[in-house]
Write a protein that holds these residues in place. Sequence first.
Motif, PDB file in Angstrom:
ATOM      1  N   LEU A 102     -56.535  13.485  34.983  1.00  0.00           N
ATOM      2  CA  LEU A 102     -55.267  13.079  34.395  1.00  0.00           C
ATOM      3  C   LEU A 102     -55.405  12.986  32.895  1.00  0.00           C
ATOM      4  O   LEU A 102     -56.459  12.612  32.368  1.00  0.00           O
ATOM      5  CB  LEU A 102     -54.840  11.733  34.974  1.00  0.00           C
ATOM      6  N   LEU A 103     -54.339  13.317  32.170  1.00  0.00           N
ATOM      7  CA  LEU A 103     -54.406  13.384  30.713  1.00  0.00           C
ATOM      8  C   LEU A 103     -53.053  13.082  30.111  1.00  0.00           C
ATOM      9  O   LEU A 103     -52.045  12.934  30.812  1.00  0.00           O
ATOM     10  CB  LEU A 103     -54.902  14.771  30.287  1.00  0.00           C
ATOM     11  N   ARG A 104     -53.048  13.011  28.794  1.00  0.00           N
ATOM     12  CA  ARG A 104     -51.816  12.810  28.038  1.00  0.00           C
ATOM     13  C   ARG A 104     -51.812  13.829  26.898  1.00  0.00           C
ATOM     14  O   ARG A 104     -52.790  13.941  26.175  1.00  0.00           O
ATOM     15  CB  ARG A 104     -51.726  11.373  27.516  1.00  0.00           C
ATOM     16  N   PHE A 105     -50.736  14.562  26.771  1.00  0.00           N
ATOM     17  CA  PHE A 105     -50.686  15.661  25.809  1.00  0.00           C
ATOM     18  C   PHE A 105     -49.498  15.504  24.863  1.00  0.00           C
ATOM     19  O   PHE A 105     -48.489  14.895  25.213  1.00  0.00           O
ATOM     20  CB  PHE A 105     -50.602  17.008  26.533  1.00  0.00           C
ATOM     21  N   GLY A 106     -49.646  16.060  23.671  1.00  0.00           N
ATOM     22  CA  GLY A 106     -48.554  16.035  22.702  1.00  0.00           C
ATOM     23  C   GLY A 106     -48.951  15.361  21.403  1.00  0.00           C
ATOM     24  O   GLY A 106     -50.079  14.897  21.227  1.00  0.00           O
ATOM     25  N   ALA A 107     -48.011  15.312  20.497  1.00  0.00           N
ATOM     26  CA  ALA A 107     -48.247  14.731  19.179  1.00  0.00           C
ATOM     27  C   ALA A 107     -48.507  13.228  19.288  1.00  0.00           C
ATOM     28  O   ALA A 107     -48.063  12.583  20.243  1.00  0.00           O
ATOM     29  CB  ALA A 107     -47.038  14.984  18.279  1.00  0.00           C
ATOM     30  N   PRO A 108     -49.223  12.650  18.314  1.00  0.00           N
ATOM     31  CA  PRO A 108     -49.495  11.213  18.341  1.00  0.00           C
ATOM     32  C   PRO A 108     -48.210  10.394  18.465  1.00  0.00           C
ATOM     33  O   PRO A 108     -47.244  10.607  17.736  1.00  0.00           O
ATOM     34  CB  PRO A 108     -50.187  10.964  16.999  1.00  0.00           C
ATOM     35  N   GLY A 109     -48.191   9.475  19.410  1.00  0.00           N
ATOM     36  CA  GLY A 109     -47.023   8.647  19.642  1.00  0.00           C
ATOM     37  C   GLY A 109     -45.957   9.293  20.495  1.00  0.00           C
ATOM     38  O   GLY A 109     -44.966   8.648  20.856  1.00  0.00           O
ATOM     39  N   GLN A 110     -46.145  10.581  20.849  1.00  0.00           N
ATOM     40  CA  GLN A 110     -45.171  11.289  21.675  1.00  0.00           C
ATOM     41  C   GLN A 110     -45.829  11.920  22.899  1.00  0.00           C
ATOM     42  O   GLN A 110     -45.320  12.875  23.481  1.00  0.00           O
ATOM     43  CB  GLN A 110     -44.470  12.360  20.841  1.00  0.00           C
ATOM     44  N   GLU A 111     -46.965  11.373  23.317  1.00  0.00           N
ATOM     45  CA  GLU A 111     -47.711  11.976  24.416  1.00  0.00           C
ATOM     46  C   GLU A 111     -46.939  11.886  25.738  1.00  0.00           C
ATOM     47  O   GLU A 111     -46.210  10.933  25.992  1.00  0.00           O
ATOM     48  CB  GLU A 111     -49.064  11.279  24.576  1.00  0.00           C
ATOM     49  N   ARG A 112     -47.147  12.893  26.566  1.00  0.00           N
ATOM     50  CA  ARG A 112     -46.548  12.949  27.895  1.00  0.00           C
ATOM     51  C   ARG A 112     -47.662  13.043  28.936  1.00  0.00           C
ATOM     52  O   ARG A 112     -48.762  13.502  28.643  1.00  0.00           O
ATOM     53  CB  ARG A 112     -45.612  14.159  27.990  1.00  0.00           C
ATOM     54  N   PRO A 113     -47.383  12.610  30.163  1.00  0.00           N
ATOM     55  CA  PRO A 113     -48.428  12.623  31.193  1.00  0.00           C
ATOM     56  C   PRO A 113     -48.628  14.009  31.790  1.00  0.00           C
ATOM     57  O   PRO A 113     -47.672  14.778  31.959  1.00  0.00           O
ATOM     58  CB  PRO A 113     -47.884  11.649  32.244  1.00  0.00           C
ATOM     59  N   GLY A 114     -49.871  14.316  32.106  1.00  0.00           N
ATOM     60  CA  GLY A 114     -50.153  15.600  32.710  1.00  0.00           C
ATOM     61  C   GLY A 114     -51.437  15.553  33.520  1.00  0.00           C
ATOM     62  O   GLY A 114     -52.123  14.536  33.588  1.00  0.00           O
ATOM     63  N   LEU A 115     -51.731  16.666  34.160  1.00  0.00           N
ATOM     64  CA  LEU A 115     -53.006  16.813  34.846  1.00  0.00           C
ATOM     65  C   LEU A 115     -53.561  18.190  34.565  1.00  0.00           C
ATOM     66  O   LEU A 115     -52.833  19.120  34.207  1.00  0.00           O
ATOM     67  CB  LEU A 115     -52.879  16.538  36.349  1.00  0.00           C
ATOM     68  N   LEU A 116     -54.852  18.316  34.724  1.00  0.00           N
ATOM     69  CA  LEU A 116     -55.535  19.582  34.518  1.00  0.00           C
ATOM     70  C   LEU A 116     -55.628  20.295  35.855  1.00  0.00           C
ATOM     71  O   LEU A 116     -56.141  19.739  36.829  1.00  0.00           O
ATOM     72  CB  LEU A 116     -56.932  19.328  33.950  1.00  0.00           C
ATOM     73  N   ASP A 117     -55.129  21.548  35.905  1.00  0.00           N
ATOM     74  CA  ASP A 117     -55.188  22.283  37.168  1.00  0.00           C
ATOM     75  C   ASP A 117     -56.534  22.995  37.313  1.00  0.00           C
ATOM     76  O   ASP A 117     -57.421  22.890  36.459  1.00  0.00           O
ATOM     77  CB  ASP A 117     -54.006  23.245  37.301  1.00  0.00           C
ATOM     78  N   GLY A 118     -56.702  23.718  38.398  1.00  0.00           N
ATOM     79  CA  GLY A 118     -57.965  24.367  38.680  1.00  0.00           C
ATOM     80  C   GLY A 118     -58.333  25.469  37.731  1.00  0.00           C
ATOM     81  O   GLY A 118     -59.498  25.889  37.678  1.00  0.00           O
ATOM     82  N   GLU A 119     -57.359  25.948  36.956  1.00  0.00           N
ATOM     83  CA  GLU A 119     -57.613  27.008  35.972  1.00  0.00           C
ATOM     84  C   GLU A 119     -57.787  26.452  34.566  1.00  0.00           C
ATOM     85  O   GLU A 119     -57.846  27.208  33.592  1.00  0.00           O
ATOM     86  CB  GLU A 119     -56.461  28.026  35.979  1.00  0.00           C
ATOM     87  N   GLY A 120     -57.850  25.136  34.448  1.00  0.00           N
ATOM     88  CA  GLY A 120     -58.034  24.535  33.138  1.00  0.00           C
ATOM     89  C   GLY A 120     -56.773  24.483  32.304  1.00  0.00           C
ATOM     90  O   GLY A 120     -56.853  24.312  31.079  1.00  0.00           O
TER      91      GLY A 120
END
Length: 284
Positions: free
Chosen positions: A3-21
């Motif tokens: 599980l991860l958080r992606f996006g600009a500082p202060g605007q991150e959104r939740p995500g996950l890493l799939d099997g292909e990276g």
Amino acid sequence: MKLLRFGAPGQERPGLLDGEGRVRDLSAHVSDIGPDMLDPTSLGRLAALDPQDLPLVDGQPQQDLRLGACVAGVGKFLAIGLNYACHAAETGMEAPAEPVIFTKWTSSITGPDDSLHLPHGSTAADWEVELGVVIGTTAKNIAESEAMEHVAGFCVVNDLSERDWQLRRGGTWDKGKGHDGFGPIGPWLVTRDEIADPGNLRLWLDLDGERMQDGSTQSMIFGVARLVAECSRYGTLHPGDIITTGTPAGVGMGMKPPRYLQAGQEMRLGIEGLGSQCQRVIAG
């Protein structure tokens, strides 16, 4: 899951890493990767999702797609000192008879690849690759035998330190541990089911391509379960709290003469199964 958080500082959104990276967007299912979704039931709901059904996020993580700290809303950022005998020896300190616990300010938390801006006046900034433990359910005065049930997962931590302020300014270590940017976490939170034995993971750190730290969590004096139970004795652990578990030998203060971070340098660090980080050092 990763599980991860992606996006600009202060605007991150939740995500996950799939099997292909690649990163898949979890925004339709959770508001963030934070305390309210780290319990086993919530994690189970996410694990049941098919990553291929989730929106694909443009960009490659840690290349042209920034990742933020892998956990939001951290309430406590606890740290363990001198938890590897080899590190205690290089600092000239005795290996502890029980865990040394201190705190890092939560405002030190940053993304895994964000630049490190040296604090104004810093002369002895140092590196420490560490295994981070993310709490998933509330724990208070728990037994070591049940401690792992309260763990949501693990992540890489760079427990950055300003040694002069940590050791020679009086008071506790906190003065040298909590500066902005001194707590990169991530790139992802790896759920507990993916790590068979957190007490047997290789961890390493390079500075400008030179290997500085190369160790294993097998060398920890106190293992993960002991540390979680011990911390729960002195205060309630809540979901989203992080315990960073100490570092092996190879830090700058242990060298003769000591070597500390300078503007323009680059740290790369990682832990087996948990990913890697990269921080560029910027003048304060």
